[in-house]
Design a protein around this motif. Structure first.
Motif, PDB file in Angstrom:
ATOM      1  N   ARG A   1      10.889  22.812 -18.076  1.00 31.42           N
ATOM      2  CA  ARG A   1      10.173  22.221 -16.934  1.00 31.42           C
ATOM      3  C   ARG A   1       9.597  20.848 -17.254  1.00 31.42           C
ATOM      4  O   ARG A   1       9.716  19.908 -16.469  1.00 31.42           O
ATOM      5  CB  ARG A   1       9.059  23.175 -16.493  1.00 31.42           C
TER       6      ARG A   1
ATOM      7  N   LYS B   1      10.412  27.586 -17.656  1.00 31.84           N
ATOM      8  CA  LYS B   1       9.202  27.062 -18.284  1.00 31.84           C
ATOM      9  C   LYS B   1       9.526  26.177 -19.492  1.00 31.84           C
ATOM     10  O   LYS B   1       8.915  25.141 -19.699  1.00 31.84           O
ATOM     11  CB  LYS B   1       8.318  28.228 -18.721  1.00 31.84           C
TER      12      LYS B   1
ATOM     13  N   LYS C   1       2.646  26.550  -7.755  1.00 30.34           N
ATOM     14  CA  LYS C   1       3.865  27.353  -7.710  1.00 30.34           C
ATOM     15  C   LYS C   1       4.683  27.010  -6.453  1.00 30.34           C
ATOM     16  O   LYS C   1       5.910  26.873  -6.520  1.00 30.34           O
ATOM     17  CB  LYS C   1       3.509  28.839  -7.725  1.00 30.34           C
TER      18      LYS C   1
ATOM     19  N   ALA D   1       1.990  21.515 -19.053  1.00 34.95           N
ATOM     20  CA  ALA D   1       2.336  22.931 -19.215  1.00 34.95           C
ATOM     21  C   ALA D   1       1.304  23.790 -18.499  1.00 34.95           C
ATOM     22  O   ALA D   1       0.118  23.495 -18.496  1.00 34.95           O
ATOM     23  CB  ALA D   1       2.390  23.290 -20.693  1.00 34.95           C
ATOM     24  N   ASP D   2       1.789  24.853 -17.878  1.00 31.61           N
ATOM     25  CA  ASP D   2       0.879  25.772 -17.220  1.00 31.61           C
ATOM     26  C   ASP D   2       1.416  27.195 -17.320  1.00 31.61           C
ATOM     27  O   ASP D   2       2.381  27.455 -18.038  1.00 31.61           O
ATOM     28  CB  ASP D   2       0.675  25.367 -15.747  1.00 31.61           C
ATOM     29  N   LYS D   3       0.831  28.100 -16.579  1.00 39.09           N
ATOM     30  CA  LYS D   3       1.163  29.518 -16.717  1.00 39.09           C
ATOM     31  C   LYS D   3       2.226  29.974 -15.733  1.00 39.09           C
ATOM     32  O   LYS D   3       2.425  31.179 -15.581  1.00 39.09           O
ATOM     33  CB  LYS D   3      -0.099  30.335 -16.555  1.00 39.09           C
TER      34      LYS D   3
ATOM     35  N   HIS E   1       3.771  18.308 -12.630  1.00 39.97           N
ATOM     36  CA  HIS E   1       4.450  19.432 -13.266  1.00 39.97           C
ATOM     37  C   HIS E   1       4.847  19.151 -14.715  1.00 39.97           C
ATOM     38  O   HIS E   1       5.494  19.987 -15.352  1.00 39.97           O
ATOM     39  CB  HIS E   1       5.669  19.839 -12.438  1.00 39.97           C
TER      40      HIS E   1
END
Length: 125
Positions: A63, A60, A4, A122-124, A119
């Motif tokens: 991204r 998101k 982050k 995909a992530d949360k 990046h």
């Protein structure tokens, strides 16, 4: 948490770098190799894409394509960094680009590409 923070830095860096292409275009135009046509247009395009990708990193949904776009943009910048090595030493504004600085800048490209690539997944966030 680290990802982050990394993302926040990327958003800031690429958005500011893109703006700088319009704020101080001569420094960028000067380092575009002479064999590449339309340096003024390419500088504006690079700045626009950096701003666009920086903003796209915020969301998101966009991204992943933004991170991929940054990777491709950094690859497209490789001729500039190679030309900087060829032309060094030279002065860029008030900064002196020595051969060592030019080589270090080229060596930084893979690090920047891997950073953006991190990046793509995909992530949360």
């Amino acid at each position: 948490m680290l990802k982050k923070i990394s993302l926040t830095i990327l958003i800031f860096v690429y958005t500011c770098a893109g703006i700088n292409h319009f704020r101080a275009p001569n420094g960028y135009i000067r380092i575009i190799p002479h064999y590449i046509p339309f340096p003024v247009f390419l500088n504006a395009l690079a700045g626009t894409l950096e701003i666009l990708f920086g903003v796209m990193l915020i969301f998101k949904l966009t991204r992943r394509p933004a991170a991929l776009g940054i990777c491709l943009l950094l690859l497209a910048f490789l001729p500039v960094h190679i030309q900087m090595i060829i032309d060094a030493p030279f002065t860029l504004g008030t900064f002196r680009v020595t051969p060592l600085v030019a080589w270090l800048r080229l060596a930084l490209q893979p690090v920047l590409i891997l950073w953006a690539w991190w990046h793509v997944k995909a992530d949360k966030l």
